[in-house]
Design an enzyme around this catalytic site. Sequence first.
Site, PDB file in Angstrom:
ATOM      1  N   HIS A 280       0.560  -0.942  -0.164  1.00  0.00           N
ATOM      2  CA  HIS A 280      -0.080  -0.491  -0.189  1.00  0.00           C
ATOM      3  C   HIS A 280       1.007   1.337  -0.113  1.00  0.00           C
ATOM      4  CE1 HIS A 280      -4.193  -2.367   1.436  1.00  0.00           C
ATOM      5  NE2 HIS A 280      -3.055  -3.014   0.767  1.00  0.00           N
TER       6      HIS A 280
ATOM      7  N   ASP B 242      -5.796   5.518   2.204  1.00  0.00           N
ATOM      8  CA  ASP B 242      -6.388   4.449   1.890  1.00  0.00           C
ATOM      9  C   ASP B 242      -7.916   3.950   1.716  1.00  0.00           C
ATOM     10  OD1 ASP B 242      -5.927   1.312   1.862  1.00  0.00           O
ATOM     11  OD2 ASP B 242      -4.153   1.457   1.556  1.00  0.00           O
TER      12      ASP B 242
ATOM     13  N   ALA C  88      15.304  -7.412  -2.680  1.00  0.00           N
ATOM     14  CA  ALA C  88      15.567  -6.838  -4.301  1.00  0.00           C
ATOM     15  C   ALA C  88      15.193  -5.578  -4.683  1.00  0.00           C
ATOM     16  CB  ALA C  88      15.468  -8.433  -4.961  1.00  0.00           C
TER      17      ALA C  88
ATOM     18  N   GLN D 134      13.273  -4.876  -6.805  1.00  0.00           N
ATOM     19  CA  GLN D 134      12.579  -5.764  -8.417  1.00  0.00           C
ATOM     20  C   GLN D 134      11.972  -4.764  -9.240  1.00  0.00           C
ATOM     21  OE1 GLN D 134       8.860  -8.126  -6.912  1.00  0.00           O
ATOM     22  NE2 GLN D 134       7.050  -6.540  -7.855  1.00  0.00           N
TER      23      GLN D 134
ATOM     24  N   SER E 144       3.080  -5.961  -7.715  1.00  0.00           N
ATOM     25  CA  SER E 144       3.851  -6.858  -8.827  1.00  0.00           C
ATOM     26  C   SER E 144       3.595  -7.351 -10.698  1.00  0.00           C
ATOM     27  CB  SER E 144       4.109  -8.364  -7.843  1.00  0.00           C
ATOM     28  OG  SER E 144       5.007  -7.636  -7.210  1.00  0.00           O
TER      29      SER E 144
ATOM     30  N   ALA F 141      -5.641 -12.008  -0.734  1.00  0.00           N
ATOM     31  CA  ALA F 141      -6.030 -10.754  -1.210  1.00  0.00           C
ATOM     32  C   ALA F 141      -6.865 -11.045  -2.218  1.00  0.00           C
ATOM     33  CB  ALA F 141      -4.935  -9.838  -0.571  1.00  0.00           C
TER      34      ALA F 141
END
Length: 477
Positions: A17, A131, A352, A354, A374, A392
């Site tokens: 988030h 949020d 990492a 990403q 991702s 989720a």
Amino acid sequence: MAAAAHVLVFPFPVQGHINCMLHFATALVGAGVHVTFLHTEHNLRRLGGRASASSPAGSPRLRFLSIPDGLPDDHRRSVADLLELYKSLAAEAMGPYRALLTPSPTTGSRAADVGVDPTGGFPPVTCLVADGLLPWAFHAAEELGVPAIAFRTASACSLLLFELGELPFPAGGDLDESVRGVPGMESLLRRRDLPSLCRRPNETDDVDPALRVLVKLSAHSGKARALILNTTASLEQSALAHIAPRMRDLFAVGPLHAMSPAASCSSLLREDDGCTAWLDCQADRSVVYASLGSLATISRDQFTELFSGLVAAGYPFLWVLRPDMVEASQDAALQEAARGAGGSKARIVAWAPQRDVLRHCAEGCFLTHAGWNSTLEAVVEGVPTVCWPFSADQQINSRFVGAVWRTGLDMKDVCNRAVVEKTVREAMESAEIRRSAQALAQQVRRDVAVGGSSATEFDRLVKFIKKLSTSSAVLGQ
């Protein structure tokens, strides 16, 4: 003179988030808006100096403040504790949070005594973007005359599912039975494509408390001044069309990481800085990158099957093995054993960078939990994916990857080394999957470019925020 727009951006305090809402914050700063990004005290301490490094170069318009979450510093804050974190934050943060929004009697601005200059040279907060998991934040802001906008960090299709799907489904049912009640997805979704918390182990079990909360929060989003989603019509046109009539206004402005004017350092974990050098030594499209995100926990048996399948596939691989990822394991010993089993073809890291990994020319495919961040990062880079979803919105995201966009393969509900080996090889070698992934990447990049659908929607959103801010400033005088 119109009041300067100052947006308080308030994410639920977990990595995924924080990531996309910080990209949103930096994009707002790039559009000339002042932004206060609100962390919890625990997370801001973890970030240290890396938080201030997130500010776009030369811009004084982004600052970071914090509020307590009510949990001790040594609390794990793991995926199993998210409901506890949700309740504790609501109970403990309200006072400091309201102070951020309340006009100061000495300065006339909305500020809080949070251990720094209360105004920091910033104008009063004129708009909240919080949020969608924090409805109490909306209520408090509106009570104090600050207009509130909801931001949902998950996919649009998952939001529609929680609003309209038949949840939970009965115990013992066929997981391949179609899900009814979700418009536009009648022939697509199966029960196995719903979040795992929708599955009742038996008839006597009550509904998972987390499911009750998610369904309630999804319905609540329509009460905000507007809803922001980190997506684009190229990916989720049907879901967006069915969500829009249920909202006062809707903005699809993603993928935000591709729109942010500067790279944002938001990682709560230290990234291994040797990943790029290792990738530089590998052939183009030869590496499998494996990461199950920031929250997923798996059993030792699951780890063994996934890892053994990667080794058997025969490609070099970069595996993200978080210290808390494998249940009942000794972290250092497990990492050392993994390095030995993988041999020279494996690099094992705790975390990492990403986005850098996915855009590297050596990257061949991505074994992922199919979290929305991702998923979007792989989409933008045109990287084929193998999805092994955990919770989720990940189950429904993986279904879209495999059955709608056809940019990868959905491996849900299976954890077998032979299947992992076969699926990874197919993702690495399939010309059709790679063509689909690259074609979708080109379309999404057009969406975020000037004149594209997401860029146009973001411009409309900035104008909307500035208009709300002007109204808020008039009311606050």
